[in-house]
Design a protein around this motif. Structure first.
Motif, PDB file in Angstrom:
ATOM      1  N   PHE A 153       0.834  -1.200   0.000  1.00  0.00           N
ATOM      2  CA  PHE A 153       0.000   0.000   0.000  1.00  0.00           C
ATOM      3  C   PHE A 153       0.874   1.258   0.000  1.00  0.00           C
ATOM      4  O   PHE A 153       0.667   2.189  -0.781  1.00  0.00           O
ATOM      5  CB  PHE A 153      -0.916  -0.011   1.219  1.00  0.00           C
ATOM      6  N   GLY A 154       1.850   1.277   0.891  1.00  0.00           N
ATOM      7  CA  GLY A 154       2.670   2.461   1.063  1.00  0.00           C
ATOM      8  C   GLY A 154       3.539   2.778  -0.129  1.00  0.00           C
ATOM      9  O   GLY A 154       3.753   3.962  -0.450  1.00  0.00           O
ATOM     10  N   LYS A 157       1.171   4.233  -2.878  1.00  0.00           N
ATOM     11  CA  LYS A 157       0.669   5.546  -2.458  1.00  0.00           C
ATOM     12  C   LYS A 157       1.764   6.606  -2.495  1.00  0.00           C
ATOM     13  O   LYS A 157       1.520   7.767  -2.859  1.00  0.00           O
ATOM     14  CB  LYS A 157       0.102   5.434  -1.046  1.00  0.00           C
ATOM     15  N   ARG A 161       1.114  10.129  -7.804  1.00  0.00           N
ATOM     16  CA  ARG A 161       0.426  11.360  -7.462  1.00  0.00           C
ATOM     17  C   ARG A 161      -0.931  11.398  -8.154  1.00  0.00           C
ATOM     18  O   ARG A 161      -1.242  10.562  -9.011  1.00  0.00           O
ATOM     19  CB  ARG A 161       1.285  12.564  -7.882  1.00  0.00           C
ATOM     20  N   ARG A 162      -1.731  12.391  -7.783  1.00  0.00           N
ATOM     21  CA  ARG A 162      -3.099  12.467  -8.310  1.00  0.00           C
ATOM     22  C   ARG A 162      -3.153  12.523  -9.823  1.00  0.00           C
ATOM     23  O   ARG A 162      -4.102  12.045 -10.442  1.00  0.00           O
ATOM     24  CB  ARG A 162      -3.806  13.698  -7.721  1.00  0.00           C
ATOM     25  N   GLU A 178      -5.868  -1.006  -3.163  1.00  0.00           N
ATOM     26  CA  GLU A 178      -6.274   0.069  -2.267  1.00  0.00           C
ATOM     27  C   GLU A 178      -5.247   1.197  -2.257  1.00  0.00           C
ATOM     28  O   GLU A 178      -5.602   2.384  -2.171  1.00  0.00           O
ATOM     29  CB  GLU A 178      -6.510  -0.480  -0.862  1.00  0.00           C
ATOM     30  N   GLY A 179      -3.974   0.849  -2.351  1.00  0.00           N
ATOM     31  CA  GLY A 179      -2.947   1.873  -2.456  1.00  0.00           C
ATOM     32  C   GLY A 179      -3.115   2.707  -3.709  1.00  0.00           C
ATOM     33  O   GLY A 179      -2.976   3.939  -3.685  1.00  0.00           O
ATOM     34  N   ARG A 181      -5.924   3.252  -5.435  1.00  0.00           N
ATOM     35  CA  ARG A 181      -7.128   4.096  -5.371  1.00  0.00           C
ATOM     36  C   ARG A 181      -6.994   5.218  -4.340  1.00  0.00           C
ATOM     37  O   ARG A 181      -7.663   6.236  -4.444  1.00  0.00           O
ATOM     38  CB  ARG A 181      -8.348   3.221  -5.122  1.00  0.00           C
ATOM     39  N   ALA A 182      -6.132   5.001  -3.364  1.00  0.00           N
ATOM     40  CA  ALA A 182      -5.857   6.084  -2.420  1.00  0.00           C
ATOM     41  C   ALA A 182      -4.973   7.158  -3.042  1.00  0.00           C
ATOM     42  O   ALA A 182      -4.986   8.312  -2.608  1.00  0.00           O
ATOM     43  CB  ALA A 182      -5.189   5.525  -1.165  1.00  0.00           C
ATOM     44  N   ALA A 183      -4.218   6.780  -4.064  1.00  0.00           N
ATOM     45  CA  ALA A 183      -3.262   7.703  -4.672  1.00  0.00           C
ATOM     46  C   ALA A 183      -3.860   8.508  -5.819  1.00  0.00           C
ATOM     47  O   ALA A 183      -3.541   9.690  -5.988  1.00  0.00           O
ATOM     48  CB  ALA A 183      -2.044   6.935  -5.175  1.00  0.00           C
ATOM     49  N   THR A 184      -4.722   7.889  -6.631  1.00  0.00           N
ATOM     50  CA  THR A 184      -5.220   8.553  -7.833  1.00  0.00           C
ATOM     51  C   THR A 184      -6.560   7.962  -8.239  1.00  0.00           C
ATOM     52  O   THR A 184      -6.864   6.810  -7.916  1.00  0.00           O
ATOM     53  CB  THR A 184      -4.221   8.393  -9.002  1.00  0.00           C
ATOM     54  N   SER A 307       5.964   7.967   2.835  1.00  0.00           N
ATOM     55  CA  SER A 307       5.029   6.844   2.788  1.00  0.00           C
ATOM     56  C   SER A 307       4.445   6.645   4.182  1.00  0.00           C
ATOM     57  O   SER A 307       5.154   6.236   5.109  1.00  0.00           O
ATOM     58  CB  SER A 307       5.735   5.570   2.322  1.00  0.00           C
TER      59      SER A 307
END
Length: 453
Positions: A153-154, A157, A161-162, A178-179, A181-184, A307
């Motif tokens: 994940f880390g 992430k 970037r977005r 999940e990493g 989708r958390a990032a972009t 991270s």
């Protein structure tokens, strides 16, 4: 409410939905978020007790050996069982050298890192482990994480970037997805192991965004299917389209690549050539920590200070890193070579027996032997009867895999003997027969549209 269907085919979401159905919608909208789960434990126990299919969250009473004393999640004894359900592939968790390494670490360093690795959470064993892993993997940088999940994940992430894009194998682990989708919001899947599907996706992305960052994500051995991608083709494609490749090596590192234990990277001749390698020590090395490795300058600083699961988590304890170091030493030794050889031989033998029984075994020889069962009801009942015959197995069902592709994931240890394999296969054959008989009885009283599978 169709209790029988809920018990034998329902997911956790279905159980929650059944609670919501009996609750006034207006009151629910004003209620606490956690109130929706208040009755779930009672319902869960009542439902599962109808068919005794509660085979999840079991407890092991003692060390992880090929034979273990087990109990269910409520503490009720299951007796002595053959263990085909734990991810201790090289059987190191109770190895005398591993236990001694933990004892020595306690005596020398204590039991706790007590700080983030970005501050003062690093210890002599953790620094030694990072250096040893870099050298073994043929990479210049390696940074430890408290868990393999956190490393996956880390890493994603922190790198993405977005405005960047992530292209994942559709079966990539939840930690990677999940990493991403958390990032972009720009996350895309390609067909499992399909190089042409990956290329089509990369080609379209590059046409839309000529200069944006792209991370391609796959695994070196998929734990649900025991299959392996073409890592060299993935890496070449990534570079052709100005992307980077990240590979999760959790399930084959230390276990495959019989000469040195470096997994599919060794077998395919790409050691030290993958852009980013992430993994876990929890499968073959008997430790609860993970890592990210790369040849790219600045990776370690990027992970350590950018991270979240690394920067803001307590570092792996000196016990865990000392254990992982000793595990790595064993993996690299003649003992590790012998363990890998036994796993390959046992996997090949068990697969042959199951094939001869007419069962569909997925993938290729590894420590994981996935047996496709199909429907959830049949799978849950089979897992129940396996436990009743004294064999612990893991059932994997939707949403971890696609609907109607439930499977029993048999997990081998280097200490499994031929008689253990035979006993497992015989128990599975009997359990499938018992499950099919019970399903016929259940379905005899149901209309065609509500038949359970």
């Amino acid at each position: 409410m169709d209790e029988c269907k809920l018990v034998l085919q329902g997911t956790l979401a279905d159980f929650v939905a059944s609670l919501d159905a009996g609750r006034d919608a207006g009151q629910h909208a004003r209620g606490s978020l956690v109130e929706r789960f208040r009755q779930l434990p009672v319902l869960w126990d009542q439902m599962l007790d109808l068919f005794k299919v509660d085979t999840f969250s079991k407890q092991i009473q003692g060390p992880l050996l090929t034979k273990v004393a087990a109990s269910d999640r409520r503490g009720r004894p299951l007796g002595q069982c053959l263990n085909f359900a734990t991810q201790d592939y090289l059987a190191l968790s109770y190895h005398p050298a591993i236990r001694q390494a933990a004892i020595d670490a306690i005596e020398t360093y204590g039991v706790h890192a007590a700080g983030s690795p970005a501050l003062v959470g690093n210890s002599v064993p953790s620094v030694m482990l990072e250096r040893a892993m870099s050298q073994w993997l043929g990479m210049s940088e390696c940074v430890l994480f408290p868990t393999g999940w956190g490393a996956c994940f880390g890493a994603v992430k922190a790198l993405v970037r977005r405005t960047d894009h992530v292209v994942l194998d559709e079966l990539a682990h939840a930690s990677l997805q999940e990493g991403a989708r958390a990032a972009t919001n720009s996350v895309y899947a390609f067909r499992h192991l399909c190089v042409s599907s990956l290329e089509r996706r990369l080609k379209r992305l590059r046409a839309q965004d000529p200069s944006g960052g792209i991370l391609v994500v796959t695994e070196s051995l998929y734990s649900m299917d025991s299959d392996v991608p073409d890592l060299k083709a993935h890496q070449e494609l990534a570079h052709r389209y100005g992307a980077n490749l990240l590979v999760d090596v959790a399930h084959d590192l230390g276990v495959l690549g019989r000469a040195h234990g470096l997994g599919a990277m060794e077998v395919q001749g790409v050691l030290g050539q993958i852009d980013l390698v992430v993994g876990s020590f929890s499968k073959a090395f008997a430790a609860n920590c993970g890592f990210v490795a790369s040849n790219h300058p600045g990776l370690k600083l990027a992970m350590r200070f950018g991270s979240g699961p690394n920067t803001f988590s307590t570092a792996p304890s000196p016990i865990q890193t000392a254990v992982a170091l000793k595990g790595l030493e064993i993996v690299q030794s003649s003992e590790g070579l012998a363990c890998r050889q036994r796993i390959f031989e046992r996997s090949t033998a068990l697969r042959a027996v199951l094939d001869a029984m007419g069962l569909q075994v997925l993938g290729q020889p590894s420590a994981i032997v996935p047996v496709l069962m199909g429907g959830v009801a049949r799978s849950r009942l089979t897992a129940r009867f396996m436990v009743e015959q004294g064999v612990l197995v893991n059932l994997v069902e939707h949403p971890a895999v696609a609907r109607n592709t439930s499977r029993l994931r048999l997990q081998l240890m280097a200490t499994h003997e031929p008689e253990h394999l035979q006993a497992c296969a015989e128990a599975l054959g009997t359990a499938i027969g018992q499950a099919d008989d019970m399903l016929r009885e259940i379905n005899a009283g149901r209309d065609p549209q509500s038949q359970l599978v």
